[in-house]
Motif scaffolding. Structure first.
Motif, PDB file in Angstrom:
ATOM      1  N   PRO A   1      79.993 -21.356   8.572  1.00 49.44           N
ATOM      2  CA  PRO A   1      79.179 -22.574   8.382  1.00 49.44           C
ATOM      3  C   PRO A   1      77.678 -22.318   8.212  1.00 49.44           C
ATOM      4  CG  PRO A   1      79.623 -22.275  10.716  1.00 49.44           C
ATOM      5  CD  PRO A   1      80.291 -21.114   9.997  1.00 49.44           C
ATOM      6  N   LEU A   2      77.302 -21.092   7.899  1.00 49.92           N
ATOM      7  CA  LEU A   2      75.886 -20.723   7.757  1.00 49.92           C
ATOM      8  C   LEU A   2      75.130 -21.761   6.916  1.00 49.92           C
ATOM      9  CD1 LEU A   2      73.682 -18.542   8.189  1.00 49.92           C
ATOM     10  CD2 LEU A   2      74.403 -17.564   5.996  1.00 49.92           C
ATOM     11  N   ARG A   3      73.936 -22.166   7.403  1.00 48.88           N
ATOM     12  CA  ARG A   3      73.161 -23.193   6.697  1.00 48.88           C
ATOM     13  C   ARG A   3      71.704 -22.797   6.555  1.00 48.88           C
ATOM     14  NH1 ARG A   3      70.622 -28.131   7.549  1.00 48.88           N
ATOM     15  NH2 ARG A   3      70.710 -27.985   9.825  1.00 48.88           N
TER      16      ARG A   3
ATOM     17  N   ALA B   1      64.622 -12.369  11.246  1.00 47.49           N
ATOM     18  CA  ALA B   1      64.872 -13.785  10.933  1.00 47.49           C
ATOM     19  C   ALA B   1      66.160 -14.257  11.604  1.00 47.49           C
ATOM     20  CB  ALA B   1      64.936 -13.993   9.426  1.00 47.49           C
ATOM     21  N   MET B   2      67.195 -13.420  11.557  1.00 43.13           N
ATOM     22  CA  MET B   2      68.477 -13.795  12.182  1.00 43.13           C
ATOM     23  C   MET B   2      68.291 -13.991  13.689  1.00 43.13           C
ATOM     24  SD  MET B   2      71.016 -12.511  14.232  1.00 43.13           S
ATOM     25  CE  MET B   2      70.796 -10.732  14.136  1.00 43.13           C
ATOM     26  N   LEU B   3      67.601 -13.044  14.353  1.00 41.66           N
ATOM     27  CA  LEU B   3      67.396 -13.148  15.803  1.00 41.66           C
ATOM     28  C   LEU B   3      66.544 -14.357  16.161  1.00 41.66           C
ATOM     29  CD1 LEU B   3      66.864  -9.403  16.810  1.00 41.66           C
ATOM     30  CD2 LEU B   3      68.772 -10.903  17.476  1.00 41.66           C
ATOM     31  N   ARG B   4      65.514 -14.607  15.330  1.00 42.10           N
ATOM     32  CA  ARG B   4      64.641 -15.755  15.593  1.00 42.10           C
ATOM     33  C   ARG B   4      65.433 -17.060  15.489  1.00 42.10           C
ATOM     34  NH1 ARG B   4      58.777 -16.319  12.588  1.00 42.10           N
ATOM     35  NH2 ARG B   4      58.212 -18.328  13.475  1.00 42.10           N
ATOM     36  N   ALA B   5      66.284 -17.174  14.455  1.00 45.01           N
ATOM     37  CA  ALA B   5      67.109 -18.386  14.318  1.00 45.01           C
ATOM     38  C   ALA B   5      68.100 -18.493  15.482  1.00 45.01           C
ATOM     39  CB  ALA B   5      67.849 -18.372  12.984  1.00 45.01           C
ATOM     40  N   HIS B   6      68.689 -17.357  15.862  1.00 46.35           N
ATOM     41  CA  HIS B   6      69.659 -17.340  16.971  1.00 46.35           C
ATOM     42  C   HIS B   6      69.004 -17.839  18.257  1.00 46.35           C
ATOM     43  CE1 HIS B   6      73.097 -15.941  19.325  1.00 46.35           C
ATOM     44  NE2 HIS B   6      72.243 -15.315  20.136  1.00 46.35           N
ATOM     45  N   ILE B   7      67.759 -17.429  18.497  1.00 45.23           N
ATOM     46  CA  ILE B   7      67.074 -17.780  19.751  1.00 45.23           C
ATOM     47  C   ILE B   7      66.417 -19.165  19.673  1.00 45.23           C
ATOM     48  CG2 ILE B   7      65.093 -17.161  21.216  1.00 45.23           C
ATOM     49  CD1 ILE B   7      65.838 -14.171  20.455  1.00 45.23           C
TER      50      ILE B   7
ATOM     51  N   LEU C   1      64.400 -22.038   5.128  1.00 45.63           N
ATOM     52  CA  LEU C   1      64.622 -21.974   6.579  1.00 45.63           C
ATOM     53  C   LEU C   1      66.079 -21.643   6.879  1.00 45.63           C
ATOM     54  CD1 LEU C   1      62.666 -25.239   7.431  1.00 45.63           C
ATOM     55  CD2 LEU C   1      61.873 -22.893   7.848  1.00 45.63           C
ATOM     56  N   LEU C   2      66.257 -20.803   7.867  1.00 45.56           N
ATOM     57  CA  LEU C   2      67.594 -20.388   8.326  1.00 45.56           C
ATOM     58  C   LEU C   2      67.921 -21.141   9.617  1.00 45.56           C
ATOM     59  CD1 LEU C   2      69.995 -18.305   8.291  1.00 45.56           C
ATOM     60  CD2 LEU C   2      68.490 -16.805   9.652  1.00 45.56           C
ATOM     61  N   HIS C   3      69.104 -21.761   9.650  1.00 47.21           N
ATOM     62  CA  HIS C   3      69.514 -22.548  10.832  1.00 47.21           C
ATOM     63  C   HIS C   3      70.587 -21.804  11.626  1.00 47.21           C
ATOM     64  CE1 HIS C   3      67.503 -26.259   9.335  1.00 47.21           C
ATOM     65  NE2 HIS C   3      67.695 -25.646   8.177  1.00 47.21           N
ATOM     66  N   ASN C   4      70.458 -21.838  12.931  1.00 49.30           N
ATOM     67  CA  ASN C   4      71.464 -21.194  13.769  1.00 49.30           C
ATOM     68  C   ASN C   4      72.755 -22.013  13.789  1.00 49.30           C
ATOM     69  OD1 ASN C   4      72.442 -19.248  15.616  1.00 49.30           O
ATOM     70  ND2 ASN C   4      72.030 -20.641  17.329  1.00 49.30           N
ATOM     71  N   ASP C   5      73.855 -21.338  14.052  1.00 54.33           N
ATOM     72  CA  ASP C   5      75.117 -22.017  14.372  1.00 54.33           C
ATOM     73  C   ASP C   5      75.851 -21.110  15.346  1.00 54.33           C
ATOM     74  OD1 ASP C   5      77.362 -20.367  13.040  1.00 54.33           O
ATOM     75  OD2 ASP C   5      75.925 -20.596  11.406  1.00 54.33           O
ATOM     76  N   ASP C   6      76.958 -21.607  15.915  1.00 53.78           N
ATOM     77  CA  ASP C   6      77.648 -20.841  16.964  1.00 53.78           C
ATOM     78  C   ASP C   6      78.759 -19.936  16.430  1.00 53.78           C
ATOM     79  OD1 ASP C   6      76.079 -22.009  18.904  1.00 53.78           O
ATOM     80  OD2 ASP C   6      77.514 -23.627  19.329  1.00 53.78           O
ATOM     81  N   TYR C   7      78.976 -19.917  15.126  1.00 50.19           N
ATOM     82  CA  TYR C   7      80.164 -19.248  14.600  1.00 50.19           C
ATOM     83  C   TYR C   7      79.893 -18.081  13.640  1.00 50.19           C
ATOM     84  CZ  TYR C   7      81.979 -23.540  16.525  1.00 50.19           C
ATOM     85  OH  TYR C   7      82.263 -24.559  17.386  1.00 50.19           O
ATOM     86  N   THR C   8      78.880 -18.229  12.786  1.00 51.99           N
ATOM     87  CA  THR C   8      78.632 -17.170  11.790  1.00 51.99           C
ATOM     88  C   THR C   8      78.244 -15.872  12.508  1.00 51.99           C
ATOM     89  OG1 THR C   8      77.782 -18.885  10.313  1.00 51.99           O
ATOM     90  CG2 THR C   8      77.394 -16.592   9.678  1.00 51.99           C
ATOM     91  N   PRO C   9      78.906 -14.756  12.208  1.00 54.46           N
ATOM     92  CA  PRO C   9      78.536 -13.491  12.864  1.00 54.46           C
ATOM     93  C   PRO C   9      77.120 -13.064  12.481  1.00 54.46           C
ATOM     94  CG  PRO C   9      80.694 -13.315  11.774  1.00 54.46           C
ATOM     95  CD  PRO C   9      80.071 -14.600  11.305  1.00 54.46           C
ATOM     96  N   ALA C  10      76.389 -12.521  13.464  1.00 56.66           N
ATOM     97  CA  ALA C  10      75.011 -12.082  13.248  1.00 56.66           C
ATOM     98  C   ALA C  10      74.924 -11.098  12.077  1.00 56.66           C
ATOM     99  CB  ALA C  10      74.472 -11.449  14.523  1.00 56.66           C
ATOM    100  N   GLU C  11      75.874 -10.179  12.003  1.00 59.39           N
ATOM    101  CA  GLU C  11      75.848  -9.164  10.931  1.00 59.39           C
ATOM    102  C   GLU C  11      76.007  -9.823   9.558  1.00 59.39           C
ATOM    103  OE1 GLU C  11      77.961  -9.210  13.501  1.00 59.39           O
ATOM    104  OE2 GLU C  11      77.079  -7.637  14.768  1.00 59.39           O
ATOM    105  N   TYR C  12      76.809 -10.886   9.516  1.00 63.10           N
ATOM    106  CA  TYR C  12      77.011 -11.587   8.244  1.00 63.10           C
ATOM    107  C   TYR C  12      75.717 -12.272   7.800  1.00 63.10           C
ATOM    108  CZ  TYR C  12      79.085 -14.497   4.647  1.00 63.10           C
ATOM    109  OH  TYR C  12      79.371 -15.091   3.438  1.00 63.10           O
ATOM    110  N   VAL C  13      74.996 -12.861   8.752  1.00 63.27           N
ATOM    111  CA  VAL C  13      73.716 -13.520   8.439  1.00 63.27           C
ATOM    112  C   VAL C  13      72.751 -12.488   7.842  1.00 63.27           C
ATOM    113  CG1 VAL C  13      71.754 -14.807   9.365  1.00 63.27           C
ATOM    114  CG2 VAL C  13      74.045 -15.186  10.303  1.00 63.27           C
ATOM    115  N   VAL C  14      72.663 -11.331   8.476  1.00 60.58           N
ATOM    116  CA  VAL C  14      71.768 -10.263   7.998  1.00 60.58           C
ATOM    117  C   VAL C  14      72.170  -9.822   6.588  1.00 60.58           C
ATOM    118  CG1 VAL C  14      71.024  -7.873   8.405  1.00 60.58           C
ATOM    119  CG2 VAL C  14      71.158  -9.481  10.319  1.00 60.58           C
TER     120      VAL C  14
END
Ligand code: TYC
Length: 116
Positions: free
Chosen positions: A105-107, A68-74, A38-51
């Protein structure tokens, strides 16, 4: 005829008994059962970095990684995929090590079960 039928029935009962007394058949998860990452959202990791992490560490294609990144973000959390338990934890450790050394802090986490 009758005795061989009885013998067959007894053999089946013995197999059934063995199944119910096998610890793996009751409460112990099997080693090869899939674990959901499972991918958890946070307020700091850039979206491009998550991808990038999802593509390079978890081998997702661009579309699945972005989804997956957008789903976690939302929604706050999103499934990444299912892997054997050890592999799920190995990949999460690699992703966490990379994110920490890059200062993010990506988790991710894992739980028993299929994804999707
Ligand atoms: N919310 C982050 C941002 O706006 C992007 C992000 C998405 C971070 C998913 C983590 O699992 C995540 N920069």
């Amino acid at each position: 005829m009758a005795p061989s039928v009885l013998f067959f029935r007894d053999a089946r009962s013995a197999a059934d008994l063995r199944d119910t007394t096998d610890a793996r058949a009751t409460d112990q998860p099997r080693r090869d059962e899939p674990w959901r990452v499972l991918l958890h959202n946070d307020d700091y990791t850039p979206a491009e970095y998550v991808v990038k992490i999802l593509r390079e560490v978890f081998r997702l294609g661009l579309f699945k990684a972005t989804t997956a990144m957008l789903r976690a973000h939302i929604a706050g959390i999103a499934p990444v995929g299912s892997f054997p338990k050890d592999e799920a934890h190995r990949l999460i450790a690699i992703a966490h090590d990379r994110a920490r050394s890059d200062g993010w802090p990506l988790r991710l986490s894992a739980e028993p079960g299929e994804s999707g």
